[in-house]
Design an enzyme around this catalytic site. Structure first.
Site, PDB file in Angstrom:
ATOM      1  N   LYS A 208       0.846  -1.206   0.000  1.00  0.00           N
ATOM      2  CA  LYS A 208       0.000   0.000   0.000  1.00  0.00           C
ATOM      3  C   LYS A 208       0.879   1.253   0.000  1.00  0.00           C
ATOM      4  CE  LYS A 208      -3.479   2.508   2.601  1.00  0.00           C
ATOM      5  NZ  LYS A 208      -4.888   2.429   2.918  1.00  0.00           N
TER       6      LYS A 208
ATOM      7  N   HIS B 264     -12.086 -25.112 -36.843  1.00  0.00           N
ATOM      8  CA  HIS B 264     -13.162 -24.788 -35.899  1.00  0.00           C
ATOM      9  C   HIS B 264     -13.279 -25.816 -34.772  1.00  0.00           C
ATOM     10  CE1 HIS B 264     -14.463 -21.285 -38.033  1.00  0.00           C
ATOM     11  NE2 HIS B 264     -14.424 -21.958 -39.162  1.00  0.00           N
TER      12      HIS B 264
END
Ligand code: FAI
Length: 531
Positions: free
Chosen positions: A142, A290
């Site tokens: 932080k 495909h």
């Protein structure tokens, strides 16, 4: 978090590591650069034994480490030193005699290794949940504007280099370290949540939990590997994420040797081709369009395997994905390049001569994925609207000994080979799947139809259109034949042997049809739906 801020010249580092590899050298490098070190019990002891000047955390907190290590660094003198905003909190830090900590080096209690032991008690697992470590990691991440957080020992040397090169740690590096730190604690907490999510609530602390298969929440972390130009369609955004850690050789381990960037569909289709070609021991080639194989063959050489696979569906192979299960050699590469338009070629490795040959067509994506070993159990996921379907990866496989002959006619040795070949292909064809095969070649493939008989009809039409003789082929159906219609179709085409899971209400009817047609039929007792 922002990336603003100047160079950080650390004066004090806190080191608290469970995995102590490389830490003595790193700590020494820090002290050599004038950085003071403070450490928790075990780390302090190791550094001191190695003649490194170090202060024990407990002498700063003026509290002993207590409760078997549950409380060591959880103290305002530590967290204030990490979280204090330089230039904003200076007065309060001074008022409470809190000295700044500019670098935090932490790795966490080995929770993963602890629960990997199948005899691990719940109490032992709980004790190996690190609390103070992640708290420091989060504090430092932080406050990355003023603090560098290091959670990964592979960064040690890079940081020393940066200290030497820049006389400090740059803001961008601190931001990257902070991001990695939050990713690390997210993964750590996810792992704990997944574990506790499989432990029944009434488990006694000292006992080994009877864990359930699926946790109450599903927490997983994937790493960004690539961002594609678009997804399945151009209006969809897309990215490719891979599982962290050691991965089985496959689509996630590819090295791109040449060619255009891989598209979303390329990745999905290449995965399908590669996983199918892995099923064969002999040199094999699978051509996919495909997500369905349109030609599959084995042969003495890769070149021949390719030529055979191509020959059974020359129309669909155009713009296809071609996968091999051996190092791509020059002969196979030449056979492809001179013959067809191809999107992707993939193999475990690629010889220099083959690479030079493919280089004539620089747009072709040439991929090497490394040599695979035995497939590992894993989970498969499928996103549905508002949910995620999770299941075991389909690693079911059969061999000749698993087959149950249900017809009067016994299959010959060659027919058994053909049946198993067709079965291996059918596993990778979208349901409903019908595959005809003979002598290590797919002679007809019907995929993805809503009724099985139409898959059979399509396989027949494609074979006819290619001028392929189906007579004498084996036929595989990846799920049971619900009616005799597909079998009657197959008989009309001259199919001589059938492999299917069995288990239909009308098995007797289907077996009677096989006997009527003089077809050998075997049951696998295993289904391979693929949607
Ligand atoms: N309790 C605490 O305040 C605390 N502070 C740091 N740790 C962990 O203690 C380990 C290092 O311990 P040692 O230096 O004693 O070998 C590190 O994995 C670190 O993440 C703690 N342990 C667990 O929560």
């Amino acid at each position: 978090m922002t990336q603003s801020g100047s160079l950080l010249q650390p004066k004090r580092a806190l080191i608290s590591v469970s995995d102590k590899s490389g830490i003595v050298e790193f700590a020494k490098a820090l002290t050599d650069r004038g950085i003071d070190i403070i450490s928790t019990g075990g780390t302090f002891k190791l550094l001191q034994e190695n003649a490194i000047a170090v202060t024990e955390v407990s002498s700063i907190t003026e509290f002993p480490e207590m409760m078997d290590g549950r409380v060591k660094t959880l103290h305002p003198k530590i967290h204030g030193g990490i979280l204090g905003r330089r230039g904003i909190d200076d007065d309060v830090m001074q008022q409470h005699q809190i000295d700044a900590i500019d670098m935090v080096v932490v790795n966490l209690y080995p929770f993963a290794a602890t629960i990997a032991d199948e005899n691990c008690s719940l109490a032992n697992a709980i004790e190996n949940i690190d609390i103070g470590g992640p708290t420091m990691v989060r504090s430092a991440a932080k406050n990355h504007k003023d603090v560098a957080i290091v959670v990964d020992s592979s960064k040690y040397s890079q940081l020393i280099e940066e200290l030497d090169q820049h006389q400090g740690i740059q803001a961008s590096t601190r931001f990257e370290l902070a991001r990695a730190a939050f990713e690390h604690t997210a993964q750590y907490d996810g792992m704990i949540a997944n574990y506790l999510g499989t432990v029944p609530s009434d488990t006694a602390a000292e006992s080994t939990p009877e864990r359930t298969d699926f946790p109450t929440t599903f927490n997983s972390q994937f790493l960004l590997k690539d961002i594609m130009r678009y997804g399945e369609n151009p209006h969809q955004r897309a990215a490719f994420y891979v599982e962290p850690g050691e991965k089985e050789a496959g689509i996630s381990t590819i090295t791109t040797l040449q060619g255009k960037a891989l598209s979303y569909n390329n990745i999905a289709d290449t995965d399908a081709a590669l996983e199918c070609v892995k099923c064969f021991d002999e040199p094999a080639c699978v051509i996919v369009k495909h997500a369905n194989p349109c030609g599959v063959a084995t042969a003495a050489t890769l070149k021949e395997a390719y030529q055979r696979a191509y020959s059974v569906d020359t129309t669909s192979a155009f713009g296809g994905i071609i996968a091999f299960n051996r190092e791509l050699d020059k002969a196979a590469a030449e056979a492809i390049i001179g013959n067809q338009f191809v999107e992707v070629i993939i193999a475990p490795s690629v010889s220099a001569e083959a690479a030079a040959c493919v280089a004539q067509k620089p747009n072709i994506r040439l991929l090497a994925c490394g040599q695979w070993q035995q497939a590992k159990p894993a989970l498969d996921f499928k996103k549905v609207n508002g949910g995620l379907l999770v299941q075991d990866r389909d690693l079911g496989s059969i061999n000749a000994a698993d087959l149950k002959v249900v017809s009067q006619v016994q299959p010959s040795e060659q027919q058994i080979k053909d049946l198993l070949f067709a079965w291996n292909v059918a596993k990778f064809v979208k349901s409903n799947a019908i595959v005809y095969a003979k002598d290590g070649l797919s002679t007809g493939i019907g995929a993805g139809q809503m009724s099985r008989v139409y898959s059979a009809i399509i396989a027949n039409i494609k074979a006819k259109d290619q001028g392929i003789e189906i007579a004498g082929s084996a036929m595989a159906s990846e799920a049971f034949l619900p009616f005799r219609d597909s079998l009657d179709q197959a008989a009309e085409m001259g199919v001589s042997a059938v492999i299917q899971p069995g288990g239909s209400m009308r098995d007797d009817e289907v077996i009677a049809a096989a006997n009527e047609h003089g077809i050998a039929m075997v049951f696998t007792g295993m289904r391979h739906f693929r949607h």
